[in-house]
Design a protein around this motif. Structure first.
Motif, PDB file in Angstrom:
ATOM      1  N   ARG A 128       0.839  -1.188   0.000  1.00 15.62           N
ATOM      2  CA  ARG A 128       0.000   0.000   0.000  1.00 15.62           C
ATOM      3  C   ARG A 128       0.875   1.240   0.000  1.00 15.62           C
ATOM      4  O   ARG A 128       2.020   1.217   0.413  1.00 15.62           O
ATOM      5  CB  ARG A 128      -0.914  -0.007   1.235  1.00 15.62           C
ATOM      6  CG  ARG A 128      -2.012  -1.012   1.139  1.00 15.62           C
ATOM      7  CD  ARG A 128      -2.878  -0.957   2.365  1.00 15.62           C
ATOM      8  NE  ARG A 128      -2.218  -1.646   3.468  1.00 15.62           N
ATOM      9  CZ  ARG A 128      -2.269  -1.247   4.720  1.00 15.62           C
ATOM     10  NH1 ARG A 128      -2.903  -0.171   5.038  1.00 15.62           N
ATOM     11  NH2 ARG A 128      -1.675  -1.931   5.670  1.00 15.62           N
ATOM     12  N   ILE A 158      -6.068  -0.780   6.598  1.00 18.03           N
ATOM     13  CA  ILE A 158      -5.752  -2.211   6.568  1.00 18.03           C
ATOM     14  C   ILE A 158      -6.690  -2.986   5.648  1.00 18.03           C
ATOM     15  O   ILE A 158      -6.327  -3.994   5.053  1.00 18.03           O
ATOM     16  CB  ILE A 158      -5.796  -2.786   8.011  1.00 18.03           C
ATOM     17  CG1 ILE A 158      -5.304  -4.230   8.040  1.00 18.03           C
ATOM     18  CG2 ILE A 158      -7.201  -2.687   8.588  1.00 18.03           C
ATOM     19  CD1 ILE A 158      -3.839  -4.361   7.820  1.00 18.03           C
ATOM     20  N   HIS A 159      -7.916  -2.495   5.494  1.00 14.55           N
ATOM     21  CA  HIS A 159      -8.915  -3.199   4.687  1.00 14.55           C
ATOM     22  C   HIS A 159      -8.830  -2.866   3.203  1.00 14.55           C
ATOM     23  O   HIS A 159      -9.512  -3.491   2.391  1.00 14.55           O
ATOM     24  CB  HIS A 159     -10.315  -2.833   5.175  1.00 14.55           C
ATOM     25  CG  HIS A 159     -10.626  -1.375   5.029  1.00 14.55           C
ATOM     26  ND1 HIS A 159     -10.091  -0.422   5.878  1.00 14.55           N
ATOM     27  CD2 HIS A 159     -11.378  -0.694   4.127  1.00 14.55           C
ATOM     28  CE1 HIS A 159     -10.519   0.774   5.513  1.00 14.55           C
ATOM     29  NE2 HIS A 159     -11.295   0.645   4.450  1.00 14.55           N
ATOM     30  N   LYS A 160      -8.018  -1.901   2.828  1.00 15.44           N
ATOM     31  CA  LYS A 160      -8.051  -1.379   1.462  1.00 15.44           C
ATOM     32  C   LYS A 160      -7.247  -2.192   0.456  1.00 15.44           C
ATOM     33  O   LYS A 160      -7.401  -2.004  -0.745  1.00 15.44           O
ATOM     34  CB  LYS A 160      -7.557   0.076   1.449  1.00 15.44           C
ATOM     35  CG  LYS A 160      -8.513   1.046   2.125  1.00 15.44           C
ATOM     36  CD  LYS A 160      -8.036   2.474   1.976  1.00 15.44           C
ATOM     37  CE  LYS A 160      -9.026   3.444   2.604  1.00 15.44           C
ATOM     38  NZ  LYS A 160      -8.601   4.857   2.453  1.00 15.44           N
ATOM     39  N   GLU A 161      -6.387  -3.055   0.922  1.00 17.39           N
ATOM     40  CA  GLU A 161      -5.570  -3.837   0.009  1.00 17.39           C
ATOM     41  C   GLU A 161      -5.775  -5.319   0.224  1.00 17.39           C
ATOM     42  O   GLU A 161      -6.173  -5.764   1.303  1.00 17.39           O
ATOM     43  CB  GLU A 161      -4.089  -3.482   0.176  1.00 17.39           C
ATOM     44  CG  GLU A 161      -3.753  -2.057  -0.200  1.00 17.39           C
ATOM     45  CD  GLU A 161      -3.941  -1.774  -1.674  1.00 17.39           C
ATOM     46  OE1 GLU A 161      -4.030  -2.736  -2.458  1.00 17.39           O
ATOM     47  OE2 GLU A 161      -4.010  -0.593  -2.037  1.00 17.39           O
ATOM     48  N   CYS A 162      -5.495  -6.075  -0.823  1.00 25.31           N
ATOM     49  CA  CYS A 162      -5.655  -7.529  -0.769  1.00 25.31           C
ATOM     50  C   CYS A 162      -4.799  -8.122  -1.876  1.00 25.31           C
ATOM     51  O   CYS A 162      -4.514  -7.463  -2.881  1.00 25.31           O
ATOM     52  CB  CYS A 162      -7.131  -7.901  -0.952  1.00 25.31           C
ATOM     53  SG  CYS A 162      -7.470  -9.674  -0.944  1.00 25.31           S
ATOM     54  N   SER A 209      -9.686  -4.830  10.186  1.00 20.82           N
ATOM     55  CA  SER A 209      -8.933  -6.092  10.197  1.00 20.82           C
ATOM     56  C   SER A 209      -9.842  -7.274   9.882  1.00 20.82           C
ATOM     57  O   SER A 209      -9.448  -8.206   9.165  1.00 20.82           O
ATOM     58  CB  SER A 209      -8.264  -6.285  11.558  1.00 20.82           C
ATOM     59  OG  SER A 209      -7.313  -5.271  11.818  1.00 20.82           O
ATOM     60  N   ARG A 240     -10.384  -7.273   6.247  1.00 20.08           N
ATOM     61  CA  ARG A 240      -9.177  -7.700   5.526  1.00 20.08           C
ATOM     62  C   ARG A 240      -9.038  -9.225   5.540  1.00 20.08           C
ATOM     63  O   ARG A 240      -8.684  -9.843   4.520  1.00 20.08           O
ATOM     64  CB  ARG A 240      -7.949  -7.053   6.154  1.00 20.08           C
ATOM     65  CG  ARG A 240      -6.618  -7.491   5.551  1.00 20.08           C
ATOM     66  CD  ARG A 240      -6.505  -7.106   4.073  1.00 20.08           C
ATOM     67  NE  ARG A 240      -5.181  -7.450   3.575  1.00 20.08           N
ATOM     68  CZ  ARG A 240      -4.130  -6.651   3.681  1.00 20.08           C
ATOM     69  NH1 ARG A 240      -4.236  -5.471   4.271  1.00 20.08           N
ATOM     70  NH2 ARG A 240      -2.965  -7.018   3.187  1.00 20.08           N
ATOM     71  N   ARG A 267     -11.541 -10.640   3.150  1.00 16.41           N
ATOM     72  CA  ARG A 267     -11.159 -10.309   1.779  1.00 16.41           C
ATOM     73  C   ARG A 267     -10.044 -11.213   1.276  1.00 16.41           C
ATOM     74  O   ARG A 267     -10.045 -11.663   0.119  1.00 16.41           O
ATOM     75  CB  ARG A 267     -10.731  -8.842   1.726  1.00 16.41           C
ATOM     76  CG  ARG A 267     -10.638  -8.284   0.330  1.00 16.41           C
ATOM     77  CD  ARG A 267     -10.334  -6.803   0.348  1.00 16.41           C
ATOM     78  NE  ARG A 267     -10.265  -6.286  -1.002  1.00 16.41           N
ATOM     79  CZ  ARG A 267      -9.856  -5.063  -1.317  1.00 16.41           C
ATOM     80  NH1 ARG A 267      -9.502  -4.225  -0.360  1.00 16.41           N
ATOM     81  NH2 ARG A 267      -9.812  -4.666  -2.574  1.00 16.41           N
ATOM     82  N   GLU A 268      -9.063 -11.481   2.124  1.00 17.27           N
ATOM     83  CA  GLU A 268      -7.965 -12.367   1.731  1.00 17.27           C
ATOM     84  C   GLU A 268      -8.468 -13.792   1.473  1.00 17.27           C
ATOM     85  O   GLU A 268      -8.036 -14.448   0.519  1.00 17.27           O
ATOM     86  CB  GLU A 268      -6.888 -12.375   2.812  1.00 17.27           C
ATOM     87  CG  GLU A 268      -6.160 -11.059   3.006  1.00 17.27           C
ATOM     88  CD  GLU A 268      -5.144 -10.772   1.913  1.00 17.27           C
ATOM     89  OE1 GLU A 268      -5.002 -11.602   0.991  1.00 17.27           O
ATOM     90  OE2 GLU A 268      -4.497  -9.715   1.963  1.00 17.27           O
TER      91      GLU A 268
END
Length: 378
Positions: free
Chosen positions: A38, A80-84, A245, A248, A251-252
């Motif tokens: 990020r 923390i939730h914005k990327e995967c 979190s 996230r 999402r992962e």
């Protein structure tokens, strides 16, 4: 195989493996295993580099850098939730062709033969060229064996996942390590794969130790100003980090595995009112379903507010009012119906089995000798 290329997409694109060369696919697999950084994380690295040169900076420059570091720390926590990681196309990975075995080439030998006439000793040069060609073949054969072993590993893993083997699910999680960044931020994660479509995760968030306890800013004279963070603001950040979190983690899992439901229970380290001691207290339990999850715009949503879109236990916004999370009774798999397998999962399994049969037929066909019939002239 297909791996993401559009970094602005919430899923970073799709994977495309079909009929690609193994060398190309191998590079794509390696790209998938690497985490997309990020901007906040990249900024943190630059700030750390600048910190090493603090002794050369003026007082105002040092103050500016301290404020930047503080703001960046918050940005890392709250984004923390914005990327995967890139979504994995397991069917595409399964269908990729194996690497081709090397062929013996006489390139060096032929160069030697045509380079000099026989009178000048081209036979010796040809022999040396033949040795060089043999050495090249040995190197190519070694590389081929390594590439084929890697291809076989990923081919077998993809096949097992498409066949809904929960053991392969665990193997994929271990291989891709999707929770590495969460662990770096001070949290721990445990997961249980109950069925091919339902995964349960327990996330321990260590927010009390990583959320800043002070607010840093520049005053009117561009000097560093530090004050204690108000309790309401602290818990507002804490709750967004807890909810972010949980998002996230789900999402992962959705990006990595062909599952339909992810149950995430978030646990925080806080004071237990009964004993007065620090304890792990479950404060949020959410069942994320894939159809609703796919509608989320992660770059724009509020993590705490988005929890209301799912079946959840725990008041994610309680900390803003009371300054503390409330202990909850987490969901269990028994609270949901896990017996049905979706048509989508069944289709994946059907196609995987068809691909397996195709390979068996192809292997058998290669062993059949086809001879021309003897036809006598009229």
């Amino acid at each position: 195989m297909l791996i993401a290329l559009d970094k602005h997409s919430p899923h970073f694109g799709n994977f495309t493996f079909l009929m690609a060369s193994w060398q190309t696919a191998q590079r794509m697999v390696e790209q998938a295993a690497r985490r997309q950084e990020r901007e906040a994380v990249k900024a943190r690295r630059e700030i750390e580099r600048q910190r090493k040169a603090l002794i050369k900076l003026t007082e105002q420059e040092q103050a500016r850098l301290e404020v930047q570091a503080y703001e960046n720390d918050l940005d890392v926590l709250l984004s923390i939730h914005k990327e995967c990681r890139d979504p994995i196309d397991w069917m595409g990975l399964f269908c990729i062709l194996p690497p081709a075995p090397p062929s013996k080439l006489a390139r060096h030998e032929l160069e030697a033969i045509f380079k000099k006439p026989a009178a000048l000793g081209s036979s010796d040069q040809a022999a040396a060229g033949a040795e060089a060609d043999f050495a090249s073949l040995e190197t190519a054969q070694k590389n081929y064996l390594d590439e084929h072993a890697q291809w076989h590993y990923w081919h077998t893993l993809a096949q097992s996942i498409l066949q809904q083997n929960v053991g392969a699910y665990s193997q994929a999680i271990n291989d891709f390590a999707p929770f590495a960044e969460i662990a770096q931020l001070g949290s721990a994660m445990r997961f249980v794969i109950h069925t091919p479509t339902f995964v349960e995760c327990t996330l321990t968030v260590n927010g009390l130790n990583i959320i800043p306890s002070e607010i840093k800013s520049l005053n009117a004279s561009a000097k560093l100003s530090t004050r204690k963070m108000p309790q309401g603001r602290f818990h507002e950040i804490y709750q967004d980090y807890v909810c972010g979190s949980a998002l996230r983690v789900a999402r992962e899992i959705f990006a990595l595995l062909p599952v339909e439901h992810v149950l995430v229970t978030t646990v925080v380290n806080d004071t237990d009112p009964a004993s007065g001691n620090m304890a792990e207290i479950p404060v949020l339990s959410v069942r994320f379903d894939q159809p609703t999850f796919n509608t989320l715009q992660f770059d724009h949503l509020d993590p705490s507010d988005s929890i209301s879109l799912f079946e959840a236990r725990g008041d994610a916004t309680a900390s803003r009012r009371s300054g503390a999370f409330t202990r909850i009774q987490p969901f269990t798999p028994e609270d949901f119906s896990l017996g049905s397998i979706s048509a989508r999962s069944g289709l994946l399994l059907l196609v995987a089995r068809a691909q397996e049969q195709r390979e068996l037929i192809k292997t058998a066909s290669s062993k059949i000798r086809i001879s021309e019939p003897n036809v006598s002239p009229a």
